[in-house]
Design a protein around this motif. Sequence first.
Motif, PDB file in Angstrom:
ATOM      1  N   UNK A  49       0.841  -1.200   0.000  1.00 29.02           N
ATOM      2  CA  UNK A  49       0.000   0.000   0.000  1.00 29.02           C
ATOM      3  C   UNK A  49       0.871   1.243   0.000  1.00 29.02           C
ATOM      4  N   UNK A  50       0.262   2.358  -0.342  1.00 27.94           N
ATOM      5  CA  UNK A  50       0.980   3.638  -0.356  1.00 27.94           C
ATOM      6  C   UNK A  50       1.011   4.217   1.055  1.00 27.94           C
ATOM      7  N   UNK A  51       1.926   5.143   1.327  1.00 30.66           N
ATOM      8  CA  UNK A  51       1.941   5.804   2.634  1.00 30.66           C
ATOM      9  C   UNK A  51       0.627   6.523   2.901  1.00 30.66           C
ATOM     10  N   UNK A  52       0.273   6.617   4.164  1.00 34.28           N
ATOM     11  CA  UNK A  52      -0.945   7.315   4.562  1.00 34.28           C
ATOM     12  C   UNK A  52      -0.792   8.809   4.332  1.00 34.28           C
ATOM     13  N   UNK A  53      -1.913   9.477   4.047  1.00 32.59           N
ATOM     14  CA  UNK A  53      -1.898  10.926   3.892  1.00 32.59           C
ATOM     15  C   UNK A  53      -2.170  11.633   5.210  1.00 32.59           C
ATOM     16  N   UNK A  54      -2.434  10.864   6.253  1.00 35.10           N
ATOM     17  CA  UNK A  54      -2.749  11.444   7.554  1.00 35.10           C
ATOM     18  C   UNK A  54      -1.509  11.794   8.351  1.00 35.10           C
ATOM     19  N   UNK A  55      -1.748  12.318   9.564  1.00 37.81           N
ATOM     20  CA  UNK A  55      -0.647  12.688  10.449  1.00 37.81           C
ATOM     21  C   UNK A  55       0.085  11.423  10.902  1.00 37.81           C
ATOM     22  N   UNK A  56       1.339  11.590  11.258  1.00 33.83           N
ATOM     23  CA  UNK A  56       2.114  10.475  11.780  1.00 33.83           C
ATOM     24  C   UNK A  56       2.665   9.539  10.729  1.00 33.83           C
ATOM     25  N   UNK A  57       2.667   9.981   9.463  1.00 35.71           N
ATOM     26  CA  UNK A  57       3.131   9.090   8.386  1.00 35.71           C
ATOM     27  C   UNK A  57       4.463   9.551   7.795  1.00 35.71           C
ATOM     28  N   UNK A  58       5.171  10.435   8.495  1.00 35.66           N
ATOM     29  CA  UNK A  58       6.409  11.013   7.945  1.00 35.66           C
ATOM     30  C   UNK A  58       7.452   9.950   7.625  1.00 35.66           C
TER      31      UNK A  58
END
Length: 752
Positions: A49-58
């Motif tokens: 899956x792709x990285x999340x667009x939400x917070x905490x995904x740096x």
Amino acid sequence: MPNKPLSDIAKAIRQSNVASISALMFDQSDWSLRPGYCTETEYWDYKVTAPSLGAGSSEEWANLAKDVLSFHNHRGGVIVFGVTNGFEVVGHRSPLDSKLLNDRLRKYVGDKIWLDYHRLNIKEDQSHIGLILIPPRGPIILRFAKDSPCNNGKYLFKKGESAIREGDSSKLLKDVQAEAFEARSRVPEYSQVYAIDEPFYRILNPEYHDFIERTGPCQLLEKALQDPRTSVTQITGVGGAGKTALATWAVLRAYERKQFQFIVSTTAKDRELTAHGIQSLSPKLTSFESLLNSVLDVLGFPDYKQHSIDKKEKAVRDLLQNSGGLLFVDNLETVDDPRIIRLLDDLPIGVRALVTSRRDTVRFAVFPIPLEWLKEDEGVLFIKSLGHLPGLGFLLDLPDIECEIIRKACDGLPLAIRWAVARAKSASEAIKIAEAITNSGKLGEELLEFSFRRVFDSLTRDEKALLQVLSLFHQPQPSEVFYVGSGISQLKMQDTLSALIKDALVQRYFDEERNDYTYLLMPLTRTFVYSQVKSSGNLEADIRTRLKNYFEALDFTDPSERVVVRELRQGKNESENALVDLARAAERRGDITTARDLYEQALSRNPKNFKAAQLLAELHRHRFQNISDTLRLYEQAASCAPSTGSTRAKIYREWGMVLRSSGQIDASDRAIEKFEEAIVHAPDDTLTIFALAQGLERKGMYARAIPLLEKIVHHPYEDTRSKVRPLLLKCYQQQGDLMAVADLRAKILNQE
């Protein structure tokens, strides 16, 4: 892994051919991986899956940045989302697109690369195979622009480090390793950097094939280079406006006329937009010291380069004093060394400088030349001059009227024009590509990033705020729109507008009816800025709400005062059908992106298809929440709607509904006009009657609103009656009709 598949996919990556990549990797009958692709190599990598667009995904994005840089520094590649570690294609769900992808990765990989995100095998639940196409690097390797997040005191990578793909792994290159790799793998730059390179004269090689003289800027530049009152001539404009071409033309003419005793040219250009995307370049000017070294080389004092920086600066200043020479510094905004600016701000007497930059950088003794767009005749000449390039012969016979269509669609920017026609095989295709850049913003995302990203990021908060407000409008707006929409003080606003006009980002027009100036963004600039607004949460809704509240005078509670203030604020006192069917089917199953594309295809085939325009307007209105495009499409639908009947009535009714909440200055009046047109063709439509009455009441036209409300006050539905009665009662009261007030109240009590 056989060599043939590797060579095939390598070629497809170089050509940015996603269709070929997809066909090579996947059996498109069931979208499983083909034999030979159930592994990872130097050209591709799989992720579930792709990285999340939400917070905490740096950290997820930092890991992806490492892979991206690794492929880019090798030979390019693809990263595929939706494939398990066992090489089973399961797809994934993510709102990711090219803009979101580049916005998230830019802080780590910089702006010298553009990544395209493609969705393959989209299913009804929006799950799909995601594919990132990573272009191969240019002459130099790319390095990380920022440290990765720190995890327990450890960094995945640090700013200035790099990465390379080796087999199926992404290998990090520390500082020394990166230097060594760059040294042994640097791509030779075969293009000649300097057109003139002889004692006392070093002049950049012109990037143009045929120079098109732009009468105003050319004359102004030659005047500036002889003006005794100034020492620095500064050409400013957005990326792709032709600053370097204009400056190089003038310097070569000065050389031919022996106007200066010497000419030193250097460029800080670190990237270019090519047919293969944004490519990194090795800049000749990287620091204050490199500028001093260039001067010493040209003037024949190379031994001085061994001295300390302070001694070198003194030597250069002494050499420049009363020398009658010219320093030509290109792409100055790219260099982050304030000492260069200090030197140009305090040039020794008797030497001149010519500078190109996207914004003002030098401030003292400057002759400013803001470079705007190509005018109509210049655009025709420029487009036809491109016809001598390979594959563009069709431009030689292009009628002037079609050249003008391309010029206007590209804002008259030479780079945008060249970018658009280079992707076409015919005149009609060139026009479609040019128009698509501003109509959707999707096709030209990489072009827009190259032309506007750096100048936009360099703007102050107030400058960005004004551009964001302006991006919501297709027509020139008065300054009070910015004052209200941005929240900036009027004093700051005028200074900020002046700076943006000087940078050729905002155009100013005089409105004779208002007896005042109005302001507008050019289409390409608007498309770029509006994309930033759309990605900023509720920013658009907040701006439109502020504008609506102001121009409707909702800050006044007294109805009489509100009517007066509203009038003052608003200036009143002075075969495509088959595509449509497919689009509606896609919309019903929730595939709104496909639906939008199909509606646009229908309108491309027949711009007069009012049904397609109306349905696409509703899609933008309710699913994309894009008010600007909704209004544009309703105007298009209305212009070709049937002259009578319920269809015309509905189009005008819904157009009015959108208009009244759009935040535009004259929204109320324009909405009332639409409702009045609608009621002519559907006199008994309750929604239209009530909407028109409501609009009239808000403008204090109670006498006109009353008969409309009386017509539906006894409507069979209680919900309708409950909305009509209070409004009718208010109108009676404002008219002073006490008998009608008493009668209506009595009827309400009896019915209760």
